[in-house]
Design an enzyme around this catalytic site. Sequence first.
Site, short mmCIF file in Angstrom:
data_model
loop_
_atom_site.label_atom_id
_atom_site.label_comp_id
_atom_site.label_asym_id
_atom_site.label_seq_id
_atom_site.Cartn_x
_atom_site.Cartn_y
_atom_site.Cartn_z
N HIS A 285 0.86 -1.17 0.00
CA HIS A 285 0.00 0.00 0.00
C HIS A 285 0.91 1.23 0.00
CE1 HIS A 285 -4.41 1.17 0.84
NE2 HIS A 285 -3.78 2.29 0.55
N GLU B 85 -12.33 -1.07 -0.94
CA GLU B 85 -12.44 0.28 -0.36
C GLU B 85 -13.66 0.96 -0.94
OE1 GLU B 85 -9.09 2.97 -0.70
OE2 GLU B 85 -7.68 1.37 -0.21
N GLU C 29 -4.08 -0.41 -5.67
CA GLU C 29 -4.16 0.67 -6.65
C GLU C 29 -2.83 0.96 -7.34
OE1 GLU C 29 -5.98 4.17 -5.02
OE2 GLU C 29 -7.81 3.15 -4.47
#
Length: 468
Positions: A126, A368, A171
């Site tokens: 992350h 998320e 992401e």
Amino acid sequence: MNAPAQLVRCLPAGFRFGAATAAYQIEGAHREDGRGPSVWDTFSHTPGRTLDGATGDTACDHYHRYPEDVALLRGLGVDGYRFSISWPRLLPQGTGPVNAKGLDFYDRLIDELLAAGVAPAVTLYHWDLPQALEDRGGWRVRATAEAFAAFAALAAERYGDRVERWITLNEPYCSAFVGYAEGRHAPGAREGRGALAAAHHLLVGHGLAVRELRAAGAREIGITLNLDRVHAASTLPEDLAARRRAKVLHNEVWTEPLFAGRYPPQERQTWGGLAGGPWRRPGDLELIGAPLDFLGVNFYRPITVAAAPHREADPERRTAVDIGVTELDPYGTRHTTMGWPVVPAAFTELLRELHRRHPRLPPIWITENGTAEADTVGADGLVHDAQRIDYLAEHLAAVAEAVAAGVDVRGYYLWSLLDNFEWARGYAQRFGLVHVDFDTLTRTPKDSYHWYRALIAAHRARTEEAAR
Ligand code: FCB
């Protein structure tokens, strides 16, 4: 403050609920117990990079207060908790010597979660790349992907017996394009080739990590993408072409290699001479496209694009996001404090589009979804965040609609458990179900916390009833 009965009925029996966080955003203890620096330490300590010079040095001090935070999760009644493991806490230099105290911290956290009846879901990356690896080229070089695989193997070996779900990357769009092309995130670079090489090496790192996780017998393995529902500003051919390019940049860079076994067919129209690149090697697509157990989807808002007149002509000076596209905001709806429009229908559309486009898509977990609001603790000692409750109810209903239309969505991790360090936006954006006072570090559950707890309890009762 009753959970909407309709929502409970719409979501399938057995649907799972969770909450999410990420290491650099909550842990603090940036120099403690042998942790090495990450690119986010360097970036946030560089003047002008984050709002008010905010850093994650202390953040929510979760490193010391994790028992309190796990108790909050237990109170919520969530099935699962998604958190990330800080790579530089385990491997301070990114590779090489292992930091035993770092390993111990996640052992304690995972055991505390299991004792609270909460299943751990680990994100391996992350965004907190060890600075030592950035100094050797970061994601621009393949060696970083190989180092990531070794980190994944270490984590899987140590925690694999207790972790329910593994997410390799969070992401990668942001890591590659916001970090190496726009420069708004660490490491703050503005590059064309470097960003496209980073995108590819992130995917290679994912593929190598999946291999390590499988070899270690990890249970469920997936990746989290922030795919965008991209609207065109008009039906003019130039705006439709801009939308095509934006879809390559935001979505297809990831979904095509992962789920269609190829690079995006329209990458040349998007990047011109920057497309392709010597960093691609034979066998990479097979590695990247290895089957996954789930796809993690993060969703906050849709985007609308139009053709932009200007585009840097010289490919050497062009950044990877310079694709002749401009973003507009035609959404006449409420906006969150991030400035993001609230358009729940776009969530349903995105999920349905994914389902339609990719026959090989594994089951989806929403990893998320949530909103930042101007939350304050009132004179009554409470936080009345009615807008968050509306946002969550509408977005969960949007997920339910996609499920009703045949999309296989298994569960939902809400972003976020706690108000935290919102990257370049510092501490001004509050996404938590729990308010954090960043002077005293006091945690105060917001109204939305109680709402989510009631929803989970009502849904669980319904699932149990259905099973009888
Ligand atoms: C996502 C990030 C997460 C958080 C939310 C608001 O892009 O994955 O860490 O910052 O946005």
